[in-house]
Design a protein around this motif. Structure first.
Motif, mmCIF file in Angstrom:
data_model
loop_
_atom_site.group_PDB
_atom_site.id
_atom_site.type_symbol
_atom_site.label_atom_id
_atom_site.label_comp_id
_atom_site.label_asym_id
_atom_site.label_seq_id
_atom_site.Cartn_x
_atom_site.Cartn_y
_atom_site.Cartn_z
ATOM 1 N N PHE A 130 5.086 5.205 6.602
ATOM 2 C CA PHE A 130 4.548 3.687 7.022
ATOM 3 C C PHE A 130 5.162 3.488 8.555
ATOM 4 C CE2 PHE A 130 7.281 -0.497 7.708
ATOM 5 C CZ PHE A 130 6.523 -0.846 7.229
ATOM 6 N N VAL A 131 4.463 2.488 9.197
ATOM 7 C CA VAL A 131 4.557 2.993 10.147
ATOM 8 C C VAL A 131 4.601 1.587 11.296
ATOM 9 C CG1 VAL A 131 3.481 3.929 12.559
ATOM 10 C CG2 VAL A 131 3.177 5.193 10.778
ATOM 11 N N LEU A 135 1.071 -1.002 0.135
ATOM 12 C CA LEU A 135 -0.010 0.158 0.198
ATOM 13 C C LEU A 135 0.708 1.812 -0.096
ATOM 14 C CD1 LEU A 135 -2.589 1.618 0.134
ATOM 15 C CD2 LEU A 135 -2.867 0.895 2.201
ATOM 16 N N TYR A 136 1.742 1.264 0.384
ATOM 17 C CA TYR A 136 3.119 2.102 0.378
ATOM 18 C C TYR A 136 2.986 2.907 -0.194
ATOM 19 C CZ TYR A 136 7.375 4.848 2.156
ATOM 20 O OH TYR A 136 8.275 5.890 2.083
ATOM 21 N N ALA A 137 4.162 1.507 -1.368
ATOM 22 C CA ALA A 137 4.283 1.691 -2.837
ATOM 23 C C ALA A 137 3.477 2.134 -3.942
ATOM 24 C CB ALA A 137 4.926 0.448 -3.011
ATOM 25 N N ILE A 161 -3.938 10.187 8.628
ATOM 26 C CA ILE A 161 -4.842 8.087 8.871
ATOM 27 C C ILE A 161 -4.795 7.507 8.415
ATOM 28 C CG2 ILE A 161 -7.460 8.601 8.177
ATOM 29 C CD1 ILE A 161 -8.007 11.599 7.197
ATOM 30 N N PRO A 162 -4.549 6.888 9.315
ATOM 31 C CA PRO A 162 -4.253 4.661 9.133
ATOM 32 C C PRO A 162 -5.457 5.097 7.778
ATOM 33 C CG PRO A 162 -4.372 5.167 11.468
ATOM 34 C CD PRO A 162 -5.148 6.470 11.111
ATOM 35 N N LEU A 163 -4.829 3.748 7.259
ATOM 36 C CA LEU A 163 -5.436 3.295 6.099
ATOM 37 C C LEU A 163 -6.301 2.133 5.611
ATOM 38 C CD1 LEU A 163 -4.271 5.700 2.782
ATOM 39 C CD2 LEU A 163 -6.622 5.433 3.821
ATOM 40 N N GLY A 164 -6.913 1.603 5.874
ATOM 41 C CA GLY A 164 -6.615 0.463 5.466
ATOM 42 C C GLY A 164 -6.471 -1.073 6.472
ATOM 43 N N ASP A 165 -6.833 -0.337 7.684
ATOM 44 C CA ASP A 165 -7.353 -0.510 8.965
ATOM 45 C C ASP A 165 -8.857 -0.689 10.022
ATOM 46 O OD1 ASP A 165 -5.263 -2.668 9.073
ATOM 47 O OD2 ASP A 165 -3.900 -0.981 10.179
ATOM 48 N N SER A 166 -9.402 -1.243 11.031
ATOM 49 C CA SER A 166 -10.091 -0.390 12.092
ATOM 50 C C SER A 166 -10.113 0.354 12.189
ATOM 51 C CB SER A 166 -10.808 -2.252 12.326
ATOM 52 O OG SER A 166 -11.251 -3.155 11.721
ATOM 53 N N ARG A 167 -10.972 1.583 12.358
ATOM 54 C CA ARG A 167 -11.335 2.772 12.411
ATOM 55 C C ARG A 167 -9.958 2.408 14.043
ATOM 56 N NH1 ARG A 167 -11.555 7.133 11.992
ATOM 57 N NH2 ARG A 167 -13.392 7.704 10.460
ATOM 58 N N HIS A 222 2.116 -4.350 15.011
ATOM 59 C CA HIS A 222 1.128 -3.676 14.189
ATOM 60 C C HIS A 222 2.028 -3.189 13.139
ATOM 61 C CE1 HIS A 222 -2.313 -3.673 11.666
ATOM 62 N NE2 HIS A 222 -2.463 -3.001 12.047
ATOM 63 N N ALA A 223 1.999 -3.223 11.337
ATOM 64 C CA ALA A 223 2.221 -2.317 10.625
ATOM 65 C C ALA A 223 0.781 -1.581 9.396
ATOM 66 C CB ALA A 223 3.549 -2.756 9.907
ATOM 67 N N TRP A 224 1.138 -0.209 9.870
ATOM 68 C CA TRP A 224 0.633 -0.042 9.116
ATOM 69 C C TRP A 224 0.242 1.523 8.018
ATOM 70 C CZ3 TRP A 224 1.169 0.324 14.062
ATOM 71 C CH2 TRP A 224 1.570 1.368 14.766
ATOM 72 N N VAL A 225 -0.341 2.389 7.186
ATOM 73 C CA VAL A 225 -0.418 3.162 6.569
ATOM 74 C C VAL A 225 -1.082 4.924 6.446
ATOM 75 C CG1 VAL A 225 0.928 3.865 4.018
ATOM 76 C CG2 VAL A 225 1.246 1.867 4.861
ATOM 77 N N THR A 226 -0.278 5.373 7.084
ATOM 78 C CA THR A 226 -1.399 6.799 7.297
ATOM 79 C C THR A 226 -1.196 7.945 5.866
ATOM 80 O OG1 THR A 226 0.420 8.160 8.350
ATOM 81 C CG2 THR A 226 -1.134 6.538 9.683
ATOM 82 N N VAL A 227 -2.139 8.840 5.748
ATOM 83 C CA VAL A 227 -1.769 9.348 5.038
ATOM 84 C C VAL A 227 -2.807 10.776 5.439
ATOM 85 C CG1 VAL A 227 -2.467 10.284 2.642
ATOM 86 C CG2 VAL A 227 -2.080 8.638 2.750
ATOM 87 N N GLY A 228 -1.761 12.403 5.728
ATOM 88 C CA GLY A 228 -2.278 13.293 6.446
ATOM 89 C C GLY A 228 -2.622 12.547 7.907
#
Length: 130
Positions: A88-89, A75-77, A110-116, A102-108
């Motif tokens: 990327f976090v 997703l980061y790429a 805001i985490p993407l692709g995970d439960s809130r 846990h790994a996740w990606v944010t834009v602005g």
């Protein structure tokens, strides 16, 4: 860029990055992500790209297993490919008896692709990008 080349470039990320993660250290894989080619258009919304990554990796086996790490790297790429500035976090939670990462990606931010709120329970160990 027409739809087919954009999709092929995105699909190649789902193949190349999980394999690279098996062979290279994480900083080297992140450098590959940072050099991922940029698509001129169309620019898809971040949540749509997150859904695409989840669908494409949902049936993966071997290096293509759909873990939070592989999904986040792809997703980061793909976000970078579409001109976004993602972060990327990797976060950790718990202690000796009950450790979790846990790994996740944010834009602005805001985490993407995970439960809130899923990422809220983790202390940031690594943050890359944006």
């Amino acid at each position: 860029m027409s739809r087919l080349p954009e999709r092929m470039l995105a699909l190649s990320a789902t193949i190349v990055l999980p394999v690279a993660l098996r062979m290279l250290p994480l900083p080297a894989v992140l450098r590959i992500c940072d050099r991922w080619p940029t698509a001129a258009s169309p620019r898809h919304p971040p949540h749509a790209l997150a859904g695409r990554v989840r669908r494409w990796l949902s049936r993966g086996r071997g290096p293509w297993a759909s873990t939070c790490l592989t999904r986040s790297l792809v997703l980061y790429a793909m976000l970078r490919q579409h001109g976004y500035r993602p972060r990327f976090v990797i976060g950790v939670a718990g202690g000796h008896a009950c450790f979790a990462a846990h790994a996740w990606v944010t834009v602005g931010g805001i985490p993407l692709g995970d439960s809130r709120g899923l990422a809220d329970g983790y202390s940031r160990l690594l943050s890359h990008g944006a």
